[in-house]
Design an enzyme around this catalytic site. Structure first.
Site, short mmCIF file in Angstrom:
data_model
loop_
_atom_site.label_atom_id
_atom_site.label_comp_id
_atom_site.label_asym_id
_atom_site.label_seq_id
_atom_site.Cartn_x
_atom_site.Cartn_y
_atom_site.Cartn_z
N TYR A 1 40.78 32.81 45.12
CA TYR A 1 39.76 31.77 45.09
C TYR A 1 39.20 31.54 43.69
O TYR A 1 38.24 30.80 43.53
CB TYR A 1 38.61 32.14 46.03
CG TYR A 1 38.90 31.91 47.48
CD1 TYR A 1 39.74 32.75 48.19
CD2 TYR A 1 38.31 30.84 48.17
CE1 TYR A 1 40.00 32.55 49.53
CE2 TYR A 1 38.56 30.63 49.51
CZ TYR A 1 39.41 31.48 50.19
OH TYR A 1 39.66 31.27 51.52
N LYS B 1 46.40 45.47 50.13
CA LYS B 1 47.87 45.53 50.12
C LYS B 1 48.28 46.17 48.80
O LYS B 1 49.06 45.57 48.02
CB LYS B 1 48.46 44.11 50.24
CG LYS B 1 48.61 43.58 51.64
CD LYS B 1 49.62 44.33 52.51
CE LYS B 1 51.03 43.91 52.23
NZ LYS B 1 51.98 44.54 53.21
N ASP C 1 48.17 43.78 56.72
CA ASP C 1 49.04 43.40 57.84
C ASP C 1 48.82 44.33 59.04
O ASP C 1 48.67 43.88 60.18
CB ASP C 1 50.52 43.37 57.40
CG ASP C 1 50.97 44.62 56.65
OD1 ASP C 1 50.11 45.46 56.30
OD2 ASP C 1 52.19 44.75 56.41
N ASP D 1 39.04 35.98 54.46
CA ASP D 1 39.01 34.66 55.08
C ASP D 1 39.87 34.66 56.34
O ASP D 1 39.45 34.24 57.42
CB ASP D 1 39.52 33.63 54.07
CG ASP D 1 39.51 32.22 54.64
OD1 ASP D 1 38.52 31.86 55.30
OD2 ASP D 1 40.51 31.50 54.46
N ASP E 1 38.69 34.84 60.66
CA ASP E 1 39.08 33.91 61.73
C ASP E 1 39.84 34.63 62.83
O ASP E 1 39.68 34.32 64.02
CB ASP E 1 39.91 32.74 61.18
CG ASP E 1 39.06 31.58 60.69
OD1 ASP E 1 37.99 31.86 60.11
OD2 ASP E 1 39.45 30.41 60.89
C1 IPM Z 1 35.31 29.81 55.04
C2 IPM Z 1 36.10 28.56 54.84
C3 IPM Z 1 36.20 28.26 53.34
C4 IPM Z 1 36.90 29.40 52.68
C5 IPM Z 1 36.88 26.92 53.03
C6 IPM Z 1 36.27 25.78 53.77
C7 IPM Z 1 36.90 26.64 51.56
O1 IPM Z 1 37.34 28.66 55.43
O2 IPM Z 1 34.11 29.84 54.65
O3 IPM Z 1 35.85 30.77 55.58
O4 IPM Z 1 38.14 29.45 52.64
O5 IPM Z 1 36.20 30.30 52.20
MN MN Z 2 37.67 30.52 56.52
#
Ligand code: IPM
Ligand code: MN
Length: 334
Positions: A119, A167, A200, A224, A228
């Protein structure tokens, strides 16, 4: 004296979930003065900037904000204002507690380094070869490691393990620095159990035995993805809050995005925004208020007073009213 609470409604479902959160938590907000700030795609279209300087200024010095969501179109010329906000305000930690409010075993926290890794914004190349530079610094490895280890101390004794996710078998330099720094810093926390997992393997373990995970500390991109994944274990992004936390200021936001397809329909689940506000309250020192608000959300979900993504049939505002009702009738018992 009141504390300013910066409210950034943002795009898509952002405004409706933020309004729902403020309504649900209203009895806890007496000590705050709500101030509006703008950010996101609508703001960009109207003002030419997705993250105006005055929004940053409101936050820079001790600011506390609740952010709804911002929409970022996939466009090489428009970069996410979220990323710029995190960097400009030095919000080095992204804290994402994931609990199964439906009563399942998941109760973990992803502590994600929030500024660097892939990032860092260093991409380039030519038409045949594209490059992204992965930046990992000792300073941020150290800050995020301490953050995770301190946080673990506040958790119950059997949910206190901190797992360093990396990793280093492939990325010997970057992940190696992350892992080695974590190992060194963890020496200052002999009371916190630690271990490590390759990213992983961690992903598989999260799916197969999610109840065994407590605090995961990791670099930005893994964090990130794994956050999710964790959300997927608890019914989706509807209930996962987050805090972008720095040494001076902090911005709390649902992990979900702007969801423009359902915006304005009054159907978005406001739980993640309400829980983000609960995190903000705790961060501001109102531990009891934050916990009561989280408990109210949890009781609503358990009672089926929730949106269809979690098996209920309520809309956004009805969930907010149900949470408010539980908050008001909650008998305080620890
Ligand atoms: C998050 C989102 C952001 C990220 C995106 C929207 C840039 O997915 O906050 O997890 O990747 O950090
Ligand atoms: Mn995200």
């Amino acid at each position: 004296m009141t504390i300013p609470l910066v409210v950034v409604r943002g795009d898509g479902v952002g405004p409706e979930v933020v309004d729902a959160a403020l309504a649900a938590a209203s009895p806890l907000l007496d000590g705050f003065e709500l101030v509006e700030a703008r950010m996101g795609l609508t703001c960009y279209r109207e003002t030419g900037s997705a993250l105006p300087a005055d929004t940053l200024e409101m936050l820079r010095d001790g600011g506390l904000a609740l952010l709804g969501a911002v929409q970022t179109p996939p466009n090489a010329h428009y970069s996410s204002p979220l990323l710029r906000m995190r960097r400009e305000l030095d919000l080095f930690a992204n804290l994402r507690p994931v609990r199964d409010l439906r009563g399942g075993p998941v109760d973990l926290v992803v502590v994600r380094e929030n500024l660097e890794c892939l990032y860092a914004g260093l991409e380039g190349g030519n038409e045949d070869t594209a490059l992204a530079i992965r930046v990992i610094t000792r300073q941020n490895c150290e800050r995020i490691s301490r953050f995770a280890l301190e946080l673990a101390r506040d958790r119950s004794e059997d949910h206190r393990k901190v797992t360093c996710v990396h990793k280093a078998n492939v990325l010997a330099q970057t992940c190696g620095l992350f892992r080695d720094t974590f190992t060194r810093v963890s020496g200052d926390y002999p009371d916190v159990p630690v271990d490590e997992l390759h990213a992983d393997v961690c992903a598989m373990r999260m799916v197969m035995d999610p109840g065994s995970m407590d605090v995961l500390v990791t670099t930005n991109m893994f964090g990130d993805i794994l956050s999710d994944l964790a959300a997927g274990l608890v019914g989706g992004l509807g209930t996962v809050p987050s805090g972008n936390i720095g040494e001076r200021c902090a911005v709390f936001e649902p992990v979900h995005g702007a969801a423009p397809d359902i915006a304005g329909k009054g159907v978005a689940n406001p739980a993640a925004a309400i829980l983000s506000l609960a995190m903000l309250l705790e961060h501001a020192g109102d531990i009891d208020g934050g916990r009561r608000l989280s408990r109210a959300v949890e009781s609503c979900v358990l009672a089926g007073e929730t949106t269809p993504d979690l098996g209920g049939s309520l809309g956004t505002d009805a969930v907010a009213r149900a949470v408010l009702h539980r908050l008001e009738t909650d008998t305080v018992e620890g």
